[in-house]
Design a protein around this motif. Structure first.
Motif, short mmCIF file in Angstrom:
data_model
loop_
_atom_site.label_atom_id
_atom_site.label_comp_id
_atom_site.label_asym_id
_atom_site.label_seq_id
_atom_site.Cartn_x
_atom_site.Cartn_y
_atom_site.Cartn_z
N PRO A 1 21.67 61.50 -15.45
CA PRO A 1 20.70 63.06 -15.21
C PRO A 1 21.04 64.17 -15.03
CG PRO A 1 19.84 61.05 -14.03
CD PRO A 1 21.04 60.45 -14.69
N VAL A 2 21.32 65.44 -15.16
CA VAL A 2 21.86 66.47 -15.31
C VAL A 2 21.46 66.57 -13.66
CG1 VAL A 2 21.59 69.30 -16.22
CG2 VAL A 2 21.65 67.24 -17.81
N VAL A 3 20.25 66.68 -13.31
CA VAL A 3 19.79 66.84 -11.95
C VAL A 3 20.67 66.71 -10.86
CG1 VAL A 3 18.33 65.16 -11.86
CG2 VAL A 3 18.11 67.30 -10.42
N VAL A 4 21.13 65.38 -11.03
CA VAL A 4 22.72 64.73 -10.50
C VAL A 4 23.59 64.95 -10.33
CG1 VAL A 4 23.53 62.29 -9.88
CG2 VAL A 4 20.88 62.49 -10.45
N LEU A 5 23.87 65.63 -11.26
CA LEU A 5 25.23 65.97 -12.09
C LEU A 5 25.53 67.67 -11.30
CD1 LEU A 5 26.32 66.32 -15.58
CD2 LEU A 5 27.63 65.66 -13.52
N ALA A 6 24.27 68.76 -11.48
CA ALA A 6 24.05 69.76 -10.39
C ALA A 6 23.68 69.82 -8.62
CB ALA A 6 22.86 70.43 -10.91
N PHE A 7 24.14 68.45 -8.14
CA PHE A 7 23.30 68.60 -6.80
C PHE A 7 25.07 67.44 -6.35
CE2 PHE A 7 19.93 69.77 -6.95
CZ PHE A 7 19.31 70.22 -6.17
N ARG B 1 28.10 67.20 -7.90
CA ARG B 1 29.49 67.34 -8.95
C ARG B 1 29.99 68.58 -8.89
NH1 ARG B 1 31.74 64.04 -13.38
NH2 ARG B 1 29.65 62.72 -12.63
N LEU B 2 30.78 69.20 -8.32
CA LEU B 2 31.77 70.45 -7.92
C LEU B 2 31.95 70.76 -9.54
CD1 LEU B 2 33.98 69.97 -5.15
CD2 LEU B 2 31.90 71.26 -4.87
N HIS B 3 32.49 72.42 -10.45
CA HIS B 3 32.24 72.77 -10.47
C HIS B 3 31.20 72.26 -12.26
CE1 HIS B 3 35.50 75.05 -8.88
NE2 HIS B 3 35.85 73.31 -8.69
N ALA B 4 30.39 72.23 -11.82
CA ALA B 4 29.54 71.53 -12.99
C ALA B 4 28.09 72.35 -12.82
CB ALA B 4 29.49 70.22 -12.94
N GLY B 5 27.64 73.28 -14.00
CA GLY B 5 26.29 74.14 -13.52
C GLY B 5 25.67 74.13 -15.13
N GLY B 6 24.85 75.60 -15.17
CA GLY B 6 24.05 76.18 -16.27
C GLY B 6 25.11 77.31 -16.66
N LYS B 7 26.07 77.77 -16.07
CA LYS B 7 26.46 79.18 -16.12
C LYS B 7 27.77 79.35 -16.60
CE LYS B 7 24.02 80.08 -11.61
NZ LYS B 7 24.16 80.19 -10.06
N PHE B 8 27.89 77.73 -17.23
CA PHE B 8 29.32 78.05 -18.67
C PHE B 8 29.05 78.54 -19.43
CE2 PHE B 8 30.29 75.42 -14.42
CZ PHE B 8 31.13 75.79 -13.31
N ASP B 9 30.03 77.77 -20.57
CA ASP B 9 29.91 78.84 -22.21
C ASP B 9 29.54 79.92 -22.29
OD1 ASP B 9 31.50 76.17 -22.17
OD2 ASP B 9 29.55 74.78 -21.84
N LYS B 10 28.92 80.75 -22.18
CA LYS B 10 28.22 81.38 -22.67
C LYS B 10 28.68 82.49 -23.20
CE LYS B 10 28.21 83.64 -17.37
NZ LYS B 10 27.94 84.37 -16.18
N ARG B 11 29.97 82.69 -23.64
CA ARG B 11 29.53 82.98 -25.13
C ARG B 11 29.20 82.06 -26.54
NH1 ARG B 11 33.29 84.79 -22.07
NH2 ARG B 11 33.62 87.16 -21.93
N SER B 12 29.05 81.08 -26.10
CA SER B 12 29.39 79.39 -26.70
C SER B 12 27.62 79.78 -27.44
CB SER B 12 29.63 78.83 -26.28
OG SER B 12 29.10 77.45 -25.66
N ALA C 1 26.11 72.12 -4.85
CA ALA C 1 27.17 70.74 -4.82
C ALA C 1 27.63 70.86 -3.83
CB ALA C 1 27.83 70.49 -5.75
N VAL C 2 27.78 72.10 -2.82
CA VAL C 2 28.69 72.43 -1.72
C VAL C 2 26.79 72.22 -0.32
CG1 VAL C 2 28.73 74.39 0.05
CG2 VAL C 2 30.08 73.69 -2.53
N THR C 3 25.84 72.66 -0.74
CA THR C 3 24.63 72.53 -0.50
C THR C 3 24.26 71.29 -0.25
OG1 THR C 3 23.89 74.61 -1.54
CG2 THR C 3 22.61 73.22 0.12
#
Length: 662
Positions: free
Chosen positions: A94-100, A102-113, A130-132
């Motif tokens: 699940p994406v929510v598990v990835l967010a909490f 996995r480092l360097h995972a999130g919805g803020k990459f691929d801004k131009r794609s 993830a740090v939290t």
């Protein structure tokens, strides 16, 4: 005895099993200071609040509600879209598990794609919540999305994850609720300062028009105190609140400007909103990048000051208000200015994960170009306000020049003849003058062309300065390089950290050498000279070290949204981070050209100015003496002529800690 010796060798044996690989969130727990502030859990809570604010920035949330529980837990609720709970197509969880987790995972990459969840957000570090999770005893997440309520818990620093469960229906309601129980063992204090939290939440309300931010604080007696922030006047209302009863010299100027799809230099939506004012008394200023408070300022603030200065300077010149012989400087215009600046930048680069200072070089041009013309138009439409600002700036310039003349008269009687190879600056004001000690004549030539002649002086050094650790002060001037440095500085050698520096000619002495082993050696020799014979310079904070980059990265243009770029990396670590970021942006690996600078002499003046000399974009470290380190003993070990055996022992013990540049 033989058995003990064998046991000793076994305990220090170094083989393949000696390597430890940190996985998942373990690096955060092992070295929390690399990822967040450790004085309190404030920053790990801010990561959750920033996620809610990003939803509001995108126009998806209207309310942010934070509860400070009496137990020490903190809950953050927003009415945004809700974190996706479906299975990630590649990671198969699940994406929510990835967010909490996995480092360097999130919805803020691929801004131009076109696949990014956020066009503008607080950076591309990708560590966030993830740090939290890593530094908390427990994190409980509730997501309202697509008519259903989903719940999942993380415990023991993210090591234990409960199954995600469907807890009911929510109709058309959407949003995310995150409750965090910080783990006190990672922080100096386990509680978040309510004052700091209020300041953060108030700033979110200021920067998000139409968004209501609320803080509930549970009391020991079971009651709850509440505070709500909403600023219909936006930035202007906030600056009025910051100014309090301070008398303003001119009306506030509030505006905003963002790039459109046809802009040649910046992506659509990049730009800034601001309010500026001039006050008799000092009024604090604040700045933000994509809603992230940048308490240490950065390049966007430099751009604001540059744009304001150019606009005021143009207003003064067109009306011939400047007296003959007076040269206007940026500080003359901006010293009594207060502002609130909110910048939107597609790919902000911060100094460290805590994001307290913006380092993005393009932000200088972005903000200055957005504010300059609109502000000049405003000045011409409000002539009385423009004249009041101009008169204040001219008054400051006259006072500065008068003060500089007084300093010059005190120096003239006994000043020595300055070294012929010194390219001196025009200003005599100690607070703004800088002396660059530059390695080599070729680099010195580039530095002379790159400098600001008004405030920056260049002294090229031929070869390596003599090791002065064991040289008596009376014999120092036998060395030509040391003689020239002392004469240029205007002060004599001394052995007391409280020595008189009234004759000092420069407020900053900046060592600028190549980013290699020889450059490091030259830095060490110069630091030895200053620590041994000019200690008051270090104690007073006058000595600095420039950090020129080792690599240049050329990135090709990607349509109208982003022209060709030139980036710089301090070392191989930064180079790897930049490459990784560019790949995530969709730049093909084969299109990224990397060049390595062999020395400062290889840089053209424009590159040298941008990376090492321009105060707005350079990297400079201040030299201070660390009280926990026996500095004198360490210098004696490293620089003493009779310490060869001790140095060898020290290098054998510590040599593995060095990344050798061979």
């Amino acid at each position: 005895m033989a058995t003990k010796a064998s046991d000793s060798r076994a305990s220090t044996y170094y083989d393949e099993s000696s390597f430890r690989v940190l996985k998942g969130l373990e690096p955060v727990r092992e070295r929390p200071g690399m990822y967040t502030r450790t004085d309190s859990p404030a920053h790990i809570i801010q990561e959750v609040i920033d996620n809610a604010a990003d939803e509001a920035l995108g126009g998806y949330a209207k309310n942010i509600h934070v509860t400070l529980h009496h137990s020490g837990a903190i809950t953050v609720v927003d009415d945004g879209r809700g974190i996706p709970v479906g299975i990630h197509p590649e990671e198969k969880i699940p994406v929510v598990v990835l967010a909490f987790t996995r480092l360097h995972a999130g919805g803020k990459f691929d801004k131009r794609s076109g696949n990014s969840a956020y066009a503008f957000s607080g950076g591309l570090h990708g560590v966030g919540v993830a740090v939290t999770n890593a530094l908390s005893k427990r994190v409980a997440v509730e997501v309202r999305r697509e008519g259903k309520i989903w719940q999942i818990d993380f415990a023991e620093g993210g090591e234990k994850i409960s199954p995600m469960t469907e807890a009911g229906t929510c109709g058309k309601q959407t949003g995310t609720r995150v409750t965090v129980w910080p783990d006190g063992k990672y922080f100096d204090t386990p509680t978040v300062s309510s004052v700091e939290l209020e300041r953060l939440l108030r700033s979110k309300a200021v920067l998000l028009p139409g968004v209501t931010v609320r803080l509930d604080t549970e009391q020991a007696n079971g009651s709850t105190s509440s505070k709500t922030w909403s600023y219909p006047q936006g930035l202007a209302g906030y600056l009025i609140e910051l100014a309090g009863r301070a008398e303003n010299i001119a009306p506030l100027y509030a505006a905003e400007k963002y790039a459109d799809s046809d802009h040649a230099d910046f992506a659509p939506g990049e730009g800034a909103a601001w309010v500026i004012g001039w006050f008799v008394e000092a009024v604090s200023s604040e700045s933000y990048v994509n809603l992230i408070p940048t308490v240490a300022g950065g390049t966007h603030e430099s751009g604001l000051r540059a744009g304001v200065f150019e606009a005021v300077k143009s207003f003064i010149e067109h009306r011939a208000l400047l007296p003959r012989g007076v040269k206007l400087q940026q500080d003359d215009v901006c010293s009594h200015m207060a502002y609130v600046l909110s910048t939107r930048l597609l790919d902000p680069q911060f100094q460290g994960q805590v994001k307290e200072k913006l380092n993005s070089r393009e932000a200088v041009k972005l903000v200055s170009s957005m504010i300059r013309d609109p502000f000049e138009i405003w000045l011409n439409q409000h002539v009385e306000a423009g004249r009041a600002i101009a008169e204040l700036a001219i008054h400051q310039a006259l006072a500065r020049q008068k003060n500089a003349q007084k300093v010059e008269k005190r120096k003239q009687s006994g000043v020595a003849v300055l070294p012929g190879k010194l390219s001196d600056c025009e200003s005599t004001l100690l607070t703004e003058n800088e002396l660059f000690l530059v390695e080599g004549d070729s680099a010195g030539g580039s530095a002379k062309m790159a400098r600001n002649k008004e405030t920056q002086a260049i002294l090229p050094l031929r070869g390596k300065v003599q090791n002065s650790w064991e040289i008596d002060a009376g014999r120092l001037f036998a060395n030509a390089e040391i003689h020239d440095i002392a004469v240029a500085l205007g002060i004599d050698p001394h052995d007391n950290s409280t020595a008189d520096l009234s004759a000092l000619r420069y407020g900053k002495v900046i060592i600028m050498s190549d980013a290699d082993v020889d450059g490091a050696h030259i830095q060490t020799l110069l630091l030895t000279l200053f620590y041994r014979h000019f200690p008051a310079l270090i104690t007073a904070g006058h000595v600095h070290i420039a950090q020129p980059p080792l690599y240049r990265i050329d990135v090709p243009a990607s349509g109208k949204k982003r022209p060709a770029r030139r980036l710089y990396a301090l070392d191989e670590g930064e180079l790897a981070v930049i490459k990784d970021r560019l790949l995530k942006e969709g730049v093909p690996a084969h299109a990224i050209e990397v060049g390595r600078f062999k020395g400062l002499g290889e840089m053209n003046p424009e590159q040298l100015r941008e990376t090492a000399m321009n105060p707005a974009t350079r990297r400079v470290l201040s030299v201070t003496e660390r009280p926990e380190v026996q500095t004198k003993a360490l210098f004696n070990l490293l620089m003493g002529k009779g310490e060869a055996a001790s140095r060898r022992t020290w290098m054998e013990a510590n040599g593995h800690l060095v990344d050798a540049d061979i």
